[in-house]
Write a protein that holds these residues in place. Sequence first.
Motif, PDB file in Angstrom:
ATOM      1  N   SER A  70       0.834  -1.212  -0.076  1.00  0.00           N
ATOM      2  CA  SER A  70       0.084   0.034  -0.074  1.00  0.00           C
ATOM      3  C   SER A  70       0.781   1.464   0.160  1.00  0.00           C
ATOM      4  CB  SER A  70      -0.996   0.146   1.071  1.00  0.00           C
ATOM      5  OG  SER A  70      -1.724  -0.929   1.116  1.00  0.00           O
ATOM      6  N   ILE A  71       1.914   1.057   0.629  1.00  0.00           N
ATOM      7  CA  ILE A  71       2.820   2.332   0.799  1.00  0.00           C
ATOM      8  C   ILE A  71       3.411   2.717  -0.915  1.00  0.00           C
ATOM      9  CG2 ILE A  71       5.087   3.153   1.253  1.00  0.00           C
ATOM     10  CD1 ILE A  71       4.677   1.781   4.022  1.00  0.00           C
ATOM     11  N   LEU A  72       3.871   1.414  -1.517  1.00  0.00           N
ATOM     12  CA  LEU A  72       4.099   1.427  -2.985  1.00  0.00           C
ATOM     13  C   LEU A  72       3.075   2.049  -3.586  1.00  0.00           C
ATOM     14  CD1 LEU A  72       6.526  -1.792  -3.141  1.00  0.00           C
ATOM     15  CD2 LEU A  72       7.107   0.850  -3.286  1.00  0.00           C
ATOM     16  N   LEU A  73       1.745   1.579  -3.500  1.00  0.00           N
ATOM     17  CA  LEU A  73       0.644   2.098  -4.101  1.00  0.00           C
ATOM     18  C   LEU A  73       0.457   3.620  -4.118  1.00  0.00           C
ATOM     19  CD1 LEU A  73      -2.063   1.086  -6.039  1.00  0.00           C
ATOM     20  CD2 LEU A  73      -3.170   0.888  -3.897  1.00  0.00           C
ATOM     21  N   VAL A  74       0.771   4.059  -2.790  1.00  0.00           N
ATOM     22  CA  VAL A  74       0.403   5.601  -2.732  1.00  0.00           C
ATOM     23  C   VAL A  74       1.650   6.329  -3.491  1.00  0.00           C
ATOM     24  CG1 VAL A  74       0.539   7.274  -0.810  1.00  0.00           C
ATOM     25  CG2 VAL A  74      -0.831   5.290  -0.722  1.00  0.00           C
ATOM     26  N   LEU A  75       2.749   5.777  -3.393  1.00  0.00           N
ATOM     27  CA  LEU A  75       3.998   6.605  -3.846  1.00  0.00           C
ATOM     28  C   LEU A  75       3.367   6.339  -5.340  1.00  0.00           C
ATOM     29  CD1 LEU A  75       6.935   5.067  -1.912  1.00  0.00           C
ATOM     30  CD2 LEU A  75       6.392   7.444  -2.075  1.00  0.00           C
ATOM     31  N   GLY A  76       3.079   5.548  -5.986  1.00  0.00           N
ATOM     32  CA  GLY A  76       2.743   5.331  -7.445  1.00  0.00           C
ATOM     33  C   GLY A  76       1.781   6.315  -7.975  1.00  0.00           C
ATOM     34  N   LEU A  77       0.663   6.535  -7.038  1.00  0.00           N
ATOM     35  CA  LEU A  77      -0.227   7.842  -7.158  1.00  0.00           C
ATOM     36  C   LEU A  77       0.250   8.914  -7.217  1.00  0.00           C
ATOM     37  CD1 LEU A  77      -3.273   6.054  -5.471  1.00  0.00           C
ATOM     38  CD2 LEU A  77      -2.884   6.323  -7.908  1.00  0.00           C
ATOM     39  N   ILE A  78       1.077   9.288  -6.020  1.00  0.00           N
ATOM     40  CA  ILE A  78       1.624  10.733  -6.104  1.00  0.00           C
ATOM     41  C   ILE A  78       2.636  10.835  -7.243  1.00  0.00           C
ATOM     42  CG2 ILE A  78       3.418  11.884  -4.864  1.00  0.00           C
ATOM     43  CD1 ILE A  78       2.336  10.376  -2.011  1.00  0.00           C
ATOM     44  N   PHE A  79       3.402  10.076  -7.753  1.00  0.00           N
ATOM     45  CA  PHE A  79       4.404  10.139  -8.864  1.00  0.00           C
ATOM     46  C   PHE A  79       3.766  10.387  -9.929  1.00  0.00           C
ATOM     47  CE2 PHE A  79       7.812   7.949  -6.206  1.00  0.00           C
ATOM     48  CZ  PHE A  79       8.413   9.394  -5.938  1.00  0.00           C
ATOM     49  N   VAL A  80       2.530   9.716 -10.085  1.00  0.00           N
ATOM     50  CA  VAL A  80       1.593   9.827 -11.427  1.00  0.00           C
ATOM     51  C   VAL A  80       1.162  11.203 -11.407  1.00  0.00           C
ATOM     52  CG1 VAL A  80      -0.643   9.178 -12.475  1.00  0.00           C
ATOM     53  CG2 VAL A  80       1.140   7.299 -11.762  1.00  0.00           C
ATOM     54  N   TYR A  81       0.662  11.582 -10.303  1.00  0.00           N
ATOM     55  CA  TYR A  81       0.275  13.022 -10.162  1.00  0.00           C
ATOM     56  C   TYR A  81       1.356  14.134 -10.719  1.00  0.00           C
ATOM     57  CZ  TYR A  81      -0.909  17.808  -8.203  1.00  0.00           C
ATOM     58  OH  TYR A  81      -0.975  18.872  -8.140  1.00  0.00           O
ATOM     59  N   ASP A  82       2.444  13.711  -9.962  1.00  0.00           N
ATOM     60  CA  ASP A  82       3.621  14.804 -10.454  1.00  0.00           C
ATOM     61  C   ASP A  82       3.900  14.628 -11.908  1.00  0.00           C
ATOM     62  OD1 ASP A  82       3.760  15.548  -7.856  1.00  0.00           O
ATOM     63  OD2 ASP A  82       5.115  14.181  -7.002  1.00  0.00           O
ATOM     64  N   VAL A  83       4.065  13.429 -12.261  1.00  0.00           N
ATOM     65  CA  VAL A  83       4.586  13.427 -13.615  1.00  0.00           C
ATOM     66  C   VAL A  83       3.477  14.123 -14.675  1.00  0.00           C
ATOM     67  CG1 VAL A  83       4.881  11.646 -15.755  1.00  0.00           C
ATOM     68  CG2 VAL A  83       6.020  11.402 -13.395  1.00  0.00           C
ATOM     69  N   LEU A  84       2.245  13.683 -14.495  1.00  0.00           N
ATOM     70  CA  LEU A  84       1.048  14.248 -15.354  1.00  0.00           C
ATOM     71  C   LEU A  84       1.084  15.950 -15.108  1.00  0.00           C
ATOM     72  CD1 LEU A  84      -1.382  11.769 -15.121  1.00  0.00           C
ATOM     73  CD2 LEU A  84       0.331  11.898 -16.853  1.00  0.00           C
ATOM     74  N   THR A  85       1.299  16.560 -14.107  1.00  0.00           N
ATOM     75  CA  THR A  85       1.063  17.715 -13.902  1.00  0.00           C
ATOM     76  C   THR A  85       2.201  18.534 -13.762  1.00  0.00           C
ATOM     77  OG1 THR A  85       1.180  17.704 -11.571  1.00  0.00           O
ATOM     78  CG2 THR A  85      -1.053  17.298 -12.507  1.00  0.00           C
ATOM     79  N   GLY A  86       3.390  17.822 -13.656  1.00  0.00           N
ATOM     80  CA  GLY A  86       4.566  18.719 -13.356  1.00  0.00           C
ATOM     81  C   GLY A  86       4.875  19.475 -11.838  1.00  0.00           C
ATOM     82  N   ASP A  87       3.934  19.195 -11.166  1.00  0.00           N
ATOM     83  CA  ASP A  87       4.074  19.929 -10.032  1.00  0.00           C
ATOM     84  C   ASP A  87       4.747  19.075  -8.959  1.00  0.00           C
ATOM     85  OD1 ASP A  87       3.153  21.473  -7.768  1.00  0.00           O
ATOM     86  OD2 ASP A  87       1.334  20.628  -7.410  1.00  0.00           O
ATOM     87  N   TRP A  88       6.106  19.114  -9.113  1.00  0.00           N
ATOM     88  CA  TRP A  88       6.795  18.311  -8.532  1.00  0.00           C
ATOM     89  C   TRP A  88       7.078  19.277  -6.938  1.00  0.00           C
ATOM     90  CZ3 TRP A  88       8.430  13.710  -9.233  1.00  0.00           C
ATOM     91  CH2 TRP A  88       8.406  13.284 -10.651  1.00  0.00           C
ATOM     92  N   ALA A  89       7.003  20.200  -6.949  1.00  0.00           N
ATOM     93  CA  ALA A  89       6.924  20.933  -5.707  1.00  0.00           C
ATOM     94  C   ALA A  89       5.854  20.554  -4.697  1.00  0.00           C
ATOM     95  CB  ALA A  89       6.551  22.380  -5.765  1.00  0.00           C
ATOM     96  N   SER A  90       4.964  19.619  -4.995  1.00  0.00           N
ATOM     97  CA  SER A  90       3.650  19.011  -4.124  1.00  0.00           C
ATOM     98  C   SER A  90       4.649  18.279  -3.241  1.00  0.00           C
ATOM     99  CB  SER A  90       2.875  18.447  -5.084  1.00  0.00           C
ATOM    100  OG  SER A  90       3.477  17.092  -5.731  1.00  0.00           O
ATOM    101  N   TRP A  91       5.759  17.714  -3.437  1.00  0.00           N
ATOM    102  CA  TRP A  91       6.475  16.861  -2.583  1.00  0.00           C
ATOM    103  C   TRP A  91       6.793  17.291  -1.111  1.00  0.00           C
ATOM    104  CZ3 TRP A  91       7.196  12.003  -1.338  1.00  0.00           C
ATOM    105  CH2 TRP A  91       7.199  10.954  -2.423  1.00  0.00           C
ATOM    106  N   ALA A  92       6.624  18.730  -1.349  1.00  0.00           N
ATOM    107  CA  ALA A  92       6.821  19.402   0.093  1.00  0.00           C
ATOM    108  C   ALA A  92       5.638  18.877   1.174  1.00  0.00           C
ATOM    109  CB  ALA A  92       6.709  20.986  -0.002  1.00  0.00           C
ATOM    110  N   TYR A  93       4.383  18.698   0.438  1.00  0.00           N
ATOM    111  CA  TYR A  93       3.301  18.066   1.513  1.00  0.00           C
ATOM    112  C   TYR A  93       2.811  16.826   1.138  1.00  0.00           C
ATOM    113  CZ  TYR A  93       1.037  20.523  -2.343  1.00  0.00           C
ATOM    114  OH  TYR A  93       0.551  20.775  -3.496  1.00  0.00           O
ATOM    115  N   ALA A  94       3.139  16.061  -0.178  1.00  0.00           N
ATOM    116  CA  ALA A  94       2.604  14.969  -0.625  1.00  0.00           C
ATOM    117  C   ALA A  94       3.180  13.584   0.314  1.00  0.00           C
ATOM    118  CB  ALA A  94       3.005  14.693  -2.064  1.00  0.00           C
ATOM    119  N   TRP A  95       4.243  13.999   0.849  1.00  0.00           N
ATOM    120  CA  TRP A  95       4.971  12.868   1.651  1.00  0.00           C
ATOM    121  C   TRP A  95       3.950  12.445   2.883  1.00  0.00           C
ATOM    122  CZ3 TRP A  95       5.743  13.717   6.478  1.00  0.00           C
ATOM    123  CH2 TRP A  95       6.101  14.932   7.058  1.00  0.00           C
ATOM    124  N   LEU A  96       3.023  13.502   3.207  1.00  0.00           N
ATOM    125  CA  LEU A  96       1.907  13.168   4.220  1.00  0.00           C
ATOM    126  C   LEU A  96       1.192  12.089   4.088  1.00  0.00           C
ATOM    127  CD1 LEU A  96       1.415  16.903   5.177  1.00  0.00           C
ATOM    128  CD2 LEU A  96       2.372  15.058   6.763  1.00  0.00           C
TER     129      LEU A  96
END
Length: 153
Positions: A70-96
């Motif tokens: 499930s941790i890997l699944l959540v990381l995959g979803l976060i990375f899909v969001y980052d790759v599709l939007t280019g919003d890599w700054a979201s890692w400042a809070y997405a790790w939550l």
Amino acid sequence: MDNVNRGTVVLGAFLVAIGAIFLVLNLIPGVDMGKTWPVIFFFLATAFYLPAFLWQGARRGLGALFIPGSILLVLGLIFVYDVLTGDWASWAYAWLLIPAGVGLGLTLGSAVGGWGRGPAQTGLWLMGVDVGLFALIATIFGGNPAIRTFGPL
């Protein structure tokens, strides 16, 4: 088929399937590996989820594999969001959202492994509190207008 052979066959089929998918992704014109690499996290999550379903007799112990899956699944979803939007700054809070993955793993592991209500309720509480905290932080600090709009929901 005994357990050792079944595991070997499943692992081999899984690796062949991953190789075939990446071969197809490389052969399709216009598909950029720079956009599809988060798929790896979904395959790894699936690899953690499968053993509990393949070996029915060991479900109680193998249910714990849902937590890293499930941790890997959540990381995959976060990375899909980052790759599709280019919003890599979201890692400042997405790790939550990673503790929410732990909560999801506890809930799924409890359901599949038959651990009882305690771990399932703990997982649900962890997911709820963590997603609420993420929504609050993302709404305050999120740079993407979509996150600022849908965060309060």
